[in-house]
Design a protein around this motif. Sequence first.
Motif, PDB file in Angstrom:
ATOM      1  N   HIS A  18      81.760  20.357  50.444  1.00 32.63           N
ATOM      2  CA  HIS A  18      81.146  19.410  51.384  1.00 32.63           C
ATOM      3  C   HIS A  18      82.219  18.643  52.157  1.00 32.63           C
ATOM      4  CE1 HIS A  18      77.060  20.175  50.358  1.00 32.63           C
ATOM      5  NE2 HIS A  18      77.104  19.643  49.141  1.00 32.63           N
ATOM      6  N   GLU A  19      83.282  18.250  51.450  1.00 33.67           N
ATOM      7  CA  GLU A  19      84.369  17.510  52.105  1.00 33.67           C
ATOM      8  C   GLU A  19      85.035  18.374  53.184  1.00 33.67           C
ATOM      9  OE1 GLU A  19      88.705  15.518  51.028  1.00 33.67           O
ATOM     10  OE2 GLU A  19      87.218  15.755  49.441  1.00 33.67           O
ATOM     11  N   GLU A  20      85.323  19.626  52.834  1.00 36.58           N
ATOM     12  CA  GLU A  20      85.978  20.527  53.792  1.00 36.58           C
ATOM     13  C   GLU A  20      85.097  20.805  55.002  1.00 36.58           C
ATOM     14  OE1 GLU A  20      86.884  23.859  51.350  1.00 36.58           O
ATOM     15  OE2 GLU A  20      88.549  22.863  50.316  1.00 36.58           O
ATOM     16  N   ASN A  21      83.782  20.787  54.789  1.00 36.23           N
ATOM     17  CA  ASN A  21      82.838  21.011  55.894  1.00 36.23           C
ATOM     18  C   ASN A  21      82.431  19.711  56.588  1.00 36.23           C
ATOM     19  OD1 ASN A  21      82.749  23.804  55.410  1.00 36.23           O
ATOM     20  ND2 ASN A  21      81.149  23.553  53.861  1.00 36.23           N
ATOM     21  N   GLN A  22      83.075  18.599  56.178  1.00 39.12           N
ATOM     22  CA  GLN A  22      82.813  17.271  56.746  1.00 39.12           C
ATOM     23  C   GLN A  22      81.357  16.842  56.558  1.00 39.12           C
ATOM     24  OE1 GLN A  22      84.298  17.038  60.771  1.00 39.12           O
ATOM     25  NE2 GLN A  22      86.415  17.195  60.112  1.00 39.12           N
ATOM     26  N   GLU A  23      80.769  17.263  55.449  1.00 41.25           N
ATOM     27  CA  GLU A  23      79.419  16.830  55.073  1.00 41.25           C
ATOM     28  C   GLU A  23      79.586  15.685  54.072  1.00 41.25           C
ATOM     29  OE1 GLU A  23      77.748  21.433  55.512  1.00 41.25           O
ATOM     30  OE2 GLU A  23      78.087  20.547  53.526  1.00 41.25           O
ATOM     31  N   PHE A  24      79.929  14.523  54.612  1.00 43.45           N
ATOM     32  CA  PHE A  24      80.440  13.441  53.768  1.00 43.45           C
ATOM     33  C   PHE A  24      79.369  12.789  52.892  1.00 43.45           C
ATOM     34  CE2 PHE A  24      83.579  13.201  57.432  1.00 43.45           C
ATOM     35  CZ  PHE A  24      84.501  13.990  56.781  1.00 43.45           C
ATOM     36  N   ASP A  25      78.166  12.642  53.399  1.00 43.59           N
ATOM     37  CA  ASP A  25      77.101  12.049  52.577  1.00 43.59           C
ATOM     38  C   ASP A  25      76.803  12.927  51.363  1.00 43.59           C
ATOM     39  OD1 ASP A  25      76.832   9.867  54.210  1.00 43.59           O
ATOM     40  OD2 ASP A  25      75.177  10.696  55.373  1.00 43.59           O
ATOM     41  N   ALA A  26      76.732  14.238  51.599  1.00 36.69           N
ATOM     42  CA  ALA A  26      76.471  15.178  50.494  1.00 36.69           C
ATOM     43  C   ALA A  26      77.632  15.180  49.512  1.00 36.69           C
ATOM     44  CB  ALA A  26      76.249  16.580  51.048  1.00 36.69           C
ATOM     45  N   CYS A  27      78.845  15.053  50.020  1.00 29.87           N
ATOM     46  CA  CYS A  27      80.031  14.996  49.154  1.00 29.87           C
ATOM     47  C   CYS A  27      79.959  13.794  48.223  1.00 29.87           C
ATOM     48  CB  CYS A  27      81.294  14.927  50.024  1.00 29.87           C
ATOM     49  SG  CYS A  27      82.817  14.658  49.093  1.00 29.87           S
ATOM     50  N   ILE A  28      79.607  12.645  48.786  1.00 28.12           N
ATOM     51  CA  ILE A  28      79.528  11.420  47.979  1.00 28.12           C
ATOM     52  C   ILE A  28      78.428  11.547  46.926  1.00 28.12           C
ATOM     53  CG2 ILE A  28      78.845   8.978  48.089  1.00 28.12           C
ATOM     54  CD1 ILE A  28      80.446   8.838  50.734  1.00 28.12           C
ATOM     55  N   GLN A  29      77.288  12.116  47.288  1.00 26.23           N
ATOM     56  CA  GLN A  29      76.197  12.297  46.322  1.00 26.23           C
ATOM     57  C   GLN A  29      76.646  13.146  45.132  1.00 26.23           C
ATOM     58  OE1 GLN A  29      72.943  13.928  48.538  1.00 26.23           O
ATOM     59  NE2 GLN A  29      72.519  12.032  49.658  1.00 26.23           N
ATOM     60  N   ASP A  30      77.396  14.213  45.418  1.00 30.61           N
ATOM     61  CA  ASP A  30      77.873  15.070  44.330  1.00 30.61           C
ATOM     62  C   ASP A  30      78.936  14.370  43.492  1.00 30.61           C
ATOM     63  OD1 ASP A  30      76.174  17.133  44.841  1.00 30.61           O
ATOM     64  OD2 ASP A  30      77.599  18.331  46.004  1.00 30.61           O
ATOM     65  N   LEU A  31      79.770  13.527  44.118  1.00 33.27           N
ATOM     66  CA  LEU A  31      80.785  12.791  43.353  1.00 33.27           C
ATOM     67  C   LEU A  31      80.136  11.757  42.439  1.00 33.27           C
ATOM     68  CD1 LEU A  31      83.623  12.295  46.001  1.00 33.27           C
ATOM     69  CD2 LEU A  31      83.667  13.756  43.976  1.00 33.27           C
TER      70      LEU A  31
END
Length: 412
Positions: A18-31
């Motif tokens: 998600h981070e590499e694809n700049q999908e930041f909200d989804a990245c934070i949810q997974d973190l």
Amino acid sequence: MMPPEEKLRHFEGRAQNHEENQEFDACIQDLVRCVALTRLVYGEGHLKLAQVHVRLAKAYFQFKGWGLQAKEHLALARELLPFCSSVSSCEVEKLEALICLLSVHLTQGGSALLTDKYPLEEAESSFLEAEQVLEELHQLGDINQEEKIKTELEICNGLFRVYKRQNRPEEALNQCEKSLHLLNNCGKPEKMCSVYRDMAAIEQDKGHLDQAIEYLTKAHAIAVSHSPEEVEGAQISHSLALIFSAATEPHHNDSAGRYFEQSLCAYKNSVGLQDPAFLAVQDDFCRFLLFSGQQERCVEIQKASLSSKRSTFGELSAEVAETLQLIGSVAMTEGRMKQAHRTMTKCLEILSLLYGPQHKKTKATQKAVDMLARAPEVVAERHHRKGRRKTKPQTSSVVPSSGDDGNSMSDS
């Protein structure tokens, strides 16, 4: 059912994607899921839990600019790190804890700069502590030269921002000098451009225009040589034009005009004639032309820009209103009252719709329109229009008398 260890690996990998694809909200949810799963898999006092808190804090800070949320997770990580270091007998884990601590200080310093809730001294302290941890890692040989320079640059930039906001210009300039030295040593002169611009801004704030011009000229040379088609060169040309136009010496006017032209040309080639940045520089250029006595060229450019501004900002926009106001003001100073009245009336209509009749801009323009309405030529034009309306032929069918026949011809 997937065991917790596999779930953790799954969400860690997905967060990275998600981070590499700049999908930041989804990245934070997974973190966030990773924090809960790490606690479940490794327990409360494990280094892994501190690391995932830091990773989540960095995500909040870098991707969302949420300083408060970042600081909450950094505080949890800091509570865990001393315990992790004391219970670990493994040298590798102790080094990992030190790297994690470095990340805590860097992120905490950056987060403290995002909000006024925390004093700037906290940001300064965090960056200075990061400097100490970095030196310790360097002594232990656990950080390569490239990573060391990258981190030193981050610290220098952070301290520069702290000192600038604290109105400590000499210390801010000192951090810039350090950055220039680091960038020169690692062979990245193109990155020196932004540092020179920061130095120019400080010198300009101090009133040292000659020094500001010197730094901006260096930045301009770097920008033009490394990326002639990029926007940065246009931005620096604009900054130079503004400084030269503000200087009291008459010979600086030629330089100001030249840099305005360079900036407009660069913006035209990189972003186009209807881009807000191009139009903003064009407006500054017109103000310069106005103050330097070139009213005719100023008005010519402003009139030509109206269609672009209407297309970019809309008919009912502050930009269109300001352009009409400038054109009307010049017409008024040149004694062309009828044109000034028409233009200022259009401006007033837009301002009334944008801000309402009681706004200070609307009231000031209304005052100008009222004054112009009393000008003799405006009054005469109004009377002339009224007279034309009164003498306009009736549209109803009337049989004319023989003497009134429009087809009759006079003997004379």
